[in-house]
Scaffold this motif. Structure first.
Motif, PDB file in Angstrom:
ATOM      1  N   ILE A   1       0.873  -1.180   0.000  1.00  0.00           N
ATOM      2  CA  ILE A   1       0.000   0.000   0.000  1.00  0.00           C
ATOM      3  C   ILE A   1       0.904   1.222   0.000  1.00  0.00           C
ATOM      4  O   ILE A   1       1.677   1.439   0.936  1.00  0.00           O
ATOM      5  CB  ILE A   1      -0.946  -0.016   1.219  1.00  0.00           C
ATOM      6  CG1 ILE A   1      -1.861  -1.249   1.137  1.00  0.00           C
ATOM      7  CG2 ILE A   1      -1.768   1.268   1.274  1.00  0.00           C
ATOM      8  CD1 ILE A   1      -2.934  -1.321   2.205  1.00  0.00           C
TER       9      ILE A   1
ATOM     10  N   PHE B   1       0.894   8.676  -1.649  1.00  0.00           N
ATOM     11  CA  PHE B   1       0.697   9.446  -2.885  1.00  0.00           C
ATOM     12  C   PHE B   1       1.959  10.158  -3.349  1.00  0.00           C
ATOM     13  O   PHE B   1       2.094  10.522  -4.511  1.00  0.00           O
ATOM     14  CB  PHE B   1      -0.412  10.499  -2.680  1.00  0.00           C
ATOM     15  CG  PHE B   1       0.033  11.681  -1.861  1.00  0.00           C
ATOM     16  CD1 PHE B   1       0.710  12.742  -2.460  1.00  0.00           C
ATOM     17  CD2 PHE B   1      -0.175  11.729  -0.490  1.00  0.00           C
ATOM     18  CE1 PHE B   1       1.166  13.814  -1.708  1.00  0.00           C
ATOM     19  CE2 PHE B   1       0.273  12.805   0.266  1.00  0.00           C
ATOM     20  CZ  PHE B   1       0.939  13.844  -0.353  1.00  0.00           C
TER      21      PHE B   1
ATOM     22  N   GLY C   1      -1.591   5.198  -4.068  1.00  0.00           N
ATOM     23  CA  GLY C   1      -2.206   6.296  -3.311  1.00  0.00           C
ATOM     24  C   GLY C   1      -3.097   7.068  -4.281  1.00  0.00           C
ATOM     25  O   GLY C   1      -2.667   7.400  -5.392  1.00  0.00           O
TER      26      GLY C   1
ATOM     27  N   GLY D   1       2.794   5.420   4.427  1.00  0.00           N
ATOM     28  CA  GLY D   1       1.799   6.482   4.556  1.00  0.00           C
ATOM     29  C   GLY D   1       1.854   7.091   5.929  1.00  0.00           C
ATOM     30  O   GLY D   1       2.872   6.984   6.624  1.00  0.00           O
TER      31      GLY D   1
ATOM     32  N   ALA E   1       6.219   5.028   7.959  1.00  0.00           N
ATOM     33  CA  ALA E   1       5.255   6.097   8.244  1.00  0.00           C
ATOM     34  C   ALA E   1       5.951   7.454   8.289  1.00  0.00           C
ATOM     35  O   ALA E   1       7.008   7.633   7.702  1.00  0.00           O
ATOM     36  CB  ALA E   1       4.530   5.788   9.533  1.00  0.00           C
TER      37      ALA E   1
ATOM     38  N   SER F   1       7.648  11.131   9.761  1.00  0.00           N
ATOM     39  CA  SER F   1       8.890  11.334  10.498  1.00  0.00           C
ATOM     40  C   SER F   1       9.211  12.824  10.601  1.00  0.00           C
ATOM     41  O   SER F   1       9.066  13.561   9.621  1.00  0.00           O
ATOM     42  CB  SER F   1      10.011  10.622   9.727  1.00  0.00           C
ATOM     43  OG  SER F   1      11.259  10.936  10.247  1.00  0.00           O
TER      44      SER F   1
ATOM     45  N   ARG G   1      -6.755  18.044   0.162  1.00  0.00           N
ATOM     46  CA  ARG G   1      -6.568  17.603   1.561  1.00  0.00           C
ATOM     47  C   ARG G   1      -5.191  18.045   2.072  1.00  0.00           C
ATOM     48  O   ARG G   1      -5.048  18.540   3.183  1.00  0.00           O
ATOM     49  CB  ARG G   1      -6.706  16.079   1.637  1.00  0.00           C
ATOM     50  CG  ARG G   1      -6.626  15.556   3.063  1.00  0.00           C
ATOM     51  CD  ARG G   1      -6.537  14.042   3.124  1.00  0.00           C
ATOM     52  NE  ARG G   1      -5.240  13.647   3.674  1.00  0.00           N
ATOM     53  CZ  ARG G   1      -4.806  12.401   3.764  1.00  0.00           C
ATOM     54  NH1 ARG G   1      -5.533  11.405   3.316  1.00  0.00           N
ATOM     55  NH2 ARG G   1      -3.634  12.124   4.274  1.00  0.00           N
TER      56      ARG G   1
ATOM     57  N   LEU H   1      13.135   8.822  10.354  1.00  0.00           N
ATOM     58  CA  LEU H   1      13.775   8.178   9.193  1.00  0.00           C
ATOM     59  C   LEU H   1      15.229   8.606   9.041  1.00  0.00           C
ATOM     60  O   LEU H   1      16.102   7.773   8.824  1.00  0.00           O
ATOM     61  CB  LEU H   1      13.015   8.530   7.914  1.00  0.00           C
ATOM     62  CG  LEU H   1      11.591   7.995   7.808  1.00  0.00           C
ATOM     63  CD1 LEU H   1      10.911   8.551   6.570  1.00  0.00           C
ATOM     64  CD2 LEU H   1      11.596   6.471   7.782  1.00  0.00           C
TER      65      LEU H   1
HETATM   66  P1  NAP Z   1      -2.153   7.932   3.963  1.00  0.00           P
HETATM   67  O1  NAP Z   1      -3.348   8.797   3.892  1.00  0.00           O
HETATM   68  O2  NAP Z   1      -1.835   7.270   5.243  1.00  0.00           O
HETATM   69  O3  NAP Z   1      -2.336   6.858   2.794  1.00  0.00           O
HETATM   70  C1  NAP Z   1      -1.333   5.933   2.487  1.00  0.00           C
HETATM   71  C2  NAP Z   1      -1.909   4.776   1.699  1.00  0.00           C
HETATM   72  O4  NAP Z   1      -2.833   4.067   2.534  1.00  0.00           O
HETATM   73  C3  NAP Z   1      -2.721   5.204   0.474  1.00  0.00           C
HETATM   74  O5  NAP Z   1      -2.548   4.262  -0.542  1.00  0.00           O
HETATM   75  C4  NAP Z   1      -4.147   5.176   0.994  1.00  0.00           C
HETATM   76  O6  NAP Z   1      -5.084   5.008  -0.026  1.00  0.00           O
HETATM   77  C5  NAP Z   1      -4.076   3.953   1.874  1.00  0.00           C
HETATM   78  N1  NAP Z   1      -5.118   3.896   2.884  1.00  0.00           N
HETATM   79  C6  NAP Z   1      -5.634   4.905   3.612  1.00  0.00           C
HETATM   80  N2  NAP Z   1      -6.561   4.426   4.468  1.00  0.00           N
HETATM   81  C7  NAP Z   1      -6.631   3.092   4.265  1.00  0.00           C
HETATM   82  C8  NAP Z   1      -7.415   2.042   4.830  1.00  0.00           C
HETATM   83  N3  NAP Z   1      -8.292   2.278   5.785  1.00  0.00           N
HETATM   84  N4  NAP Z   1      -7.241   0.792   4.348  1.00  0.00           N
HETATM   85  C9  NAP Z   1      -6.337   0.531   3.376  1.00  0.00           C
HETATM   86  N5  NAP Z   1      -5.577   1.487   2.806  1.00  0.00           N
HETATM   87  C10 NAP Z   1      -5.710   2.757   3.249  1.00  0.00           C
HETATM   88  O7  NAP Z   1      -0.837   8.732   3.575  1.00  0.00           O
HETATM   89  P2  NAP Z   1      -0.596   9.638   2.293  1.00  0.00           P
HETATM   90  O8  NAP Z   1      -1.352  10.904   2.503  1.00  0.00           O
HETATM   91  O9  NAP Z   1      -0.796   8.870   1.040  1.00  0.00           O
HETATM   92  O10 NAP Z   1       0.979   9.903   2.400  1.00  0.00           O
HETATM   93  C11 NAP Z   1       1.527  10.894   3.211  1.00  0.00           C
HETATM   94  C12 NAP Z   1       2.159  10.295   4.456  1.00  0.00           C
HETATM   95  O11 NAP Z   1       3.003   9.223   4.097  1.00  0.00           O
HETATM   96  C13 NAP Z   1       3.043  11.274   5.176  1.00  0.00           C
HETATM   97  O12 NAP Z   1       2.748  11.235   6.547  1.00  0.00           O
HETATM   98  C14 NAP Z   1       4.450  10.775   4.925  1.00  0.00           C
HETATM   99  O13 NAP Z   1       5.358  11.068   5.945  1.00  0.00           O
HETATM  100  C15 NAP Z   1       4.249   9.319   4.778  1.00  0.00           C
HETATM  101  N6  NAP Z   1       5.302   8.724   3.948  1.00  0.00           N
HETATM  102  C16 NAP Z   1       6.218   7.917   4.525  1.00  0.00           C
HETATM  103  C17 NAP Z   1       7.225   7.338   3.759  1.00  0.00           C
HETATM  104  C18 NAP Z   1       8.243   6.426   4.355  1.00  0.00           C
HETATM  105  O14 NAP Z   1       8.953   5.780   3.586  1.00  0.00           O
HETATM  106  N7  NAP Z   1       8.368   6.314   5.652  1.00  0.00           N
HETATM  107  C19 NAP Z   1       7.281   7.593   2.385  1.00  0.00           C
HETATM  108  C20 NAP Z   1       6.330   8.418   1.831  1.00  0.00           C
HETATM  109  C21 NAP Z   1       5.336   8.977   2.626  1.00  0.00           C
HETATM  110  P3  NAP Z   1      -5.900   6.281  -0.597  1.00  0.00           P
HETATM  111  O15 NAP Z   1      -4.883   7.216  -1.138  1.00  0.00           O
HETATM  112  O16 NAP Z   1      -6.772   5.669  -1.608  1.00  0.00           O
HETATM  113  O17 NAP Z   1      -6.633   6.850   0.600  1.00  0.00           O
END
Ligand code: NAP
Length: 523
Positions: free
Chosen positions: A158, A161, A187, A236, A261, A263, A345, A426
């Protein structure tokens, strides 16, 4: 208007109802839709198990590596297309898009090379010997050997974005080389980029059937179908990660979960750094890049800047000068250096985050003023906090072009304690030519961080950016960062494999499960 499709069980499937809109964040216009209605998630898992698992396990490491190499080339061949799509659906400038796409092809190529190397070392073997054999009995006849073997399950990925290409590419590379088929979920805000890349992967026809499936839209009951040998790797927000990790079915079946997640990454300017030195300039360049590349929507971007009190004024004015020179605008234009945030968002969340930070500091540049008539644009925003221990700065990840300067005094213990208040991160970048200071900081913060990046005058001319996640070194971090680990060369395969200790007659165990070059002379 484009409707995106999922690749399920070897066929493209368009969800026709309950679709979500995709937007161009520069114009706020709707440009597509996607959804997963009608997908049979159980059948998806079954397809990976019954078709993908045997097909991939039949391949040697070098054959899997060759497939990754071909995938890297196939994605590179549509690079220009992907760059265009990244501008429209994601708001990425050309530079940002290349960072994402080349990150994907580069990581696939790195794991392709690892596959070729493992093929050379291990021949047709499908397992990875782990370390040397060990004498267990009173003579070497009773022997032990650890090895890694592929787990016959599916890897559900998963993805977030912000890196639609790299995120999918890096996870796939490790799983496929380990011999595990993948289901990639994009995403939604940038799903068009992931979908275009998925099309290139499918069209390349280099993976065995069942090895690759792709999902846009919701995951439905997908996770409830995962069992013993399956795994979930998520990238995410920490809130979503917590929700997924707590899925009762995953817990009941003890499905492996890796979380990447958010960081509160830190940059630390050492007290010894001289204004105008190579290390000083590198610090300014890297922090400015980190804050503005992908409009700060990078999991590794600096959020907290620790500066010694005597350097704060010079540092802030030099950094503001660089940030104000960054040209905002339509990401499709060559002269643009920073585009909009990826979604409505994101725009709302980042503005709310800035508002919170402004309660504990002043904006040296940027802030909440509108910068464009239309689109999700936020100016690079540098906040200077009144004190380094203000809680919100160590708790709130503002996922945009925003960072806070935190002044510190000479106490290294107090400094490392503050850095660790991010709750697990991270990466920390550290700029100093003082070896004793550097060592003390590194040992103080290492348990709380997956990666520590150190700059000094000695490496200023060749150090890669701290925000870059390299296939050779591990990516991930404890606590808030998810507690996961990805990449790191062959280490990246281990999540998809089982480590097993084999014990028995040395002649048989060492020969079948040890490294070919380490078989004992006697048996
Ligand atoms: P997010 O809202 O947590 O979504 C991440 C992924 O999870 C998306 O594919 C989302 O799908 C999916 N998702 C959300 N709710 C879900 C559920 N209930 N069941 C199954 N899948 C679900 O995060 P984001 O806004 O895409 O990304 C930003 C965050 O990611 C930031 O906090 C960033 O720090 C973190 N990030 C971390 C890393 C790392 O390597 N540590 C790398 C990049 C980003 P949908 O988009 O369809 O809702």
């Amino acid at each position: 208007m484009q409707t995106l499709a999922s690749f399920v069980g070897g066929r493209w499937h368009e969800g026709q109802r309950d679709t979500e809109a995709l937007f161009d964040p520069t114009t706020e216009a709707e440009i597509g839709r996607c959804g997963s209605a009608g997908v049979d998630f159980g059948a998806m898992v079954q397809h990976a198990h019954s078709v993908g698992v045997p097909a991939l396990r039949a391949l040697s490491f070098s054959e899997r590596g060759a497939a990754l190499k071909a995938l890297s080339a196939a994605i590179h061949a549509v690079r220009d297309d992907l760059i265009d799509v990244s501008a429209r659906n994601g708001g990425s400038t050309r530079g940002d898009a290349k960072f994402d796409i080349d990150g994907a092809t580069g990581t696939l190529a790195a794991y392709a090379a690892l596959g070729a190397q493992l093929g050379k070392e291990l021949g047709e073997a499908r397992h990875l010997p782990d370390g040397d054999g060990i004498q267990l009995g009173r003579s070497p006849r009773f022997w032990g050997q650890h090895m890694w073997v592929s787990r016959p399950g599916v890897a559900v990925h998963i993805n977030a974005f912000n890196f639609p290409a790299w995120g999918m590419g890096e996870k796939m590379a490790c799983a496929l080389l380990a011999g595990v088929p993948v289901i990639e979920k994009a995403g939604t805000p940038s799903a068009m980029v992931a979908w275009r890349m998925a099309k290139a992967i499918v069209d390349a026809k280099v993976l065995p059937p069942g090895a690759f499936q792709f999902l846009v839209g919701k995951t439905g009951d997908l996770l409830d179908h995962l069992r013993l040998m399956d795994c979930l790797a998520f990238t995410g927000g920490s809130g979503t990660g917590l929700l997924l990790k707590g899925n009762p079915s995953l817990l009941r079946h003890n499905v492996r979960v890796n979380l990447e997640a958010d960081s509160l990454n830190a940059a630390i300017l050492g007290p010894d750094v001289e204004v105008g030195s190579d290390t000083w300039n590198l610090f300014l360049t890297n922090v400015a890049v980190d804050m503005t590349q992908k409009a700060g929507q990078k999991c590794t971007a600096v959020r907290r800047i620790f500066a010694p009190k005597h350097l704060v004024a010079d540092m802030v004015s030099a950094l503001v000068e660089r940030l104000q020179a960054v040209k905002l605008g339509d990401p499709a234009l060559a002269e643009t250096r920073m585009g909009p945030l990826a979604s409505a968002r994101q725009f709302k969340d980042v503005r709310a985050g800035i508002e919170k930070l402004l309660k504990v500091g002043r904006a040296a540049c940027g802030g909440l003023d509108k910068v464009m008539e239309r689109g999700y644009f936020v100016a690079p925003t540098l906040i200077v906090a009144e004190r380094a221990d203000v809680a919100v700065v160590h708790q709130e990840e503002v996922f945009g072009p925003v960072a806070t300067v935190l002044p510190y005094d000479g106490d290294v213990g107090a400094l490392t304690a503050l850095v660790n208040r991010g709750g697990g991160g991270l990466v920390v970048s550290l700029y100093s030519n003082d070896r004793a200071f550097t060592d003390q900081v590194v040992f103080g913060i290492a348990p709380y961080h997956g990666r520590v990046w150190i700059a000094s005058d000695r490496v200023a001319d060749q150090a890669l950016q701290p925000g870059m996640v390299l296939p050779q070194t591990v990516h991930g971090g404890p606590g808030r960062a998810g507690g996961g680990e990805e990449l790191g060369g062959a280490r990246g395969l281990q999540f998809y494999m089982q480590r097993t200790a084999v014990q028995g007659f040395q002649g048989a165990v060492a020969k079948s499960f040890g490294r070919p070059d380490s078989a004992p002379a006697t048996a």
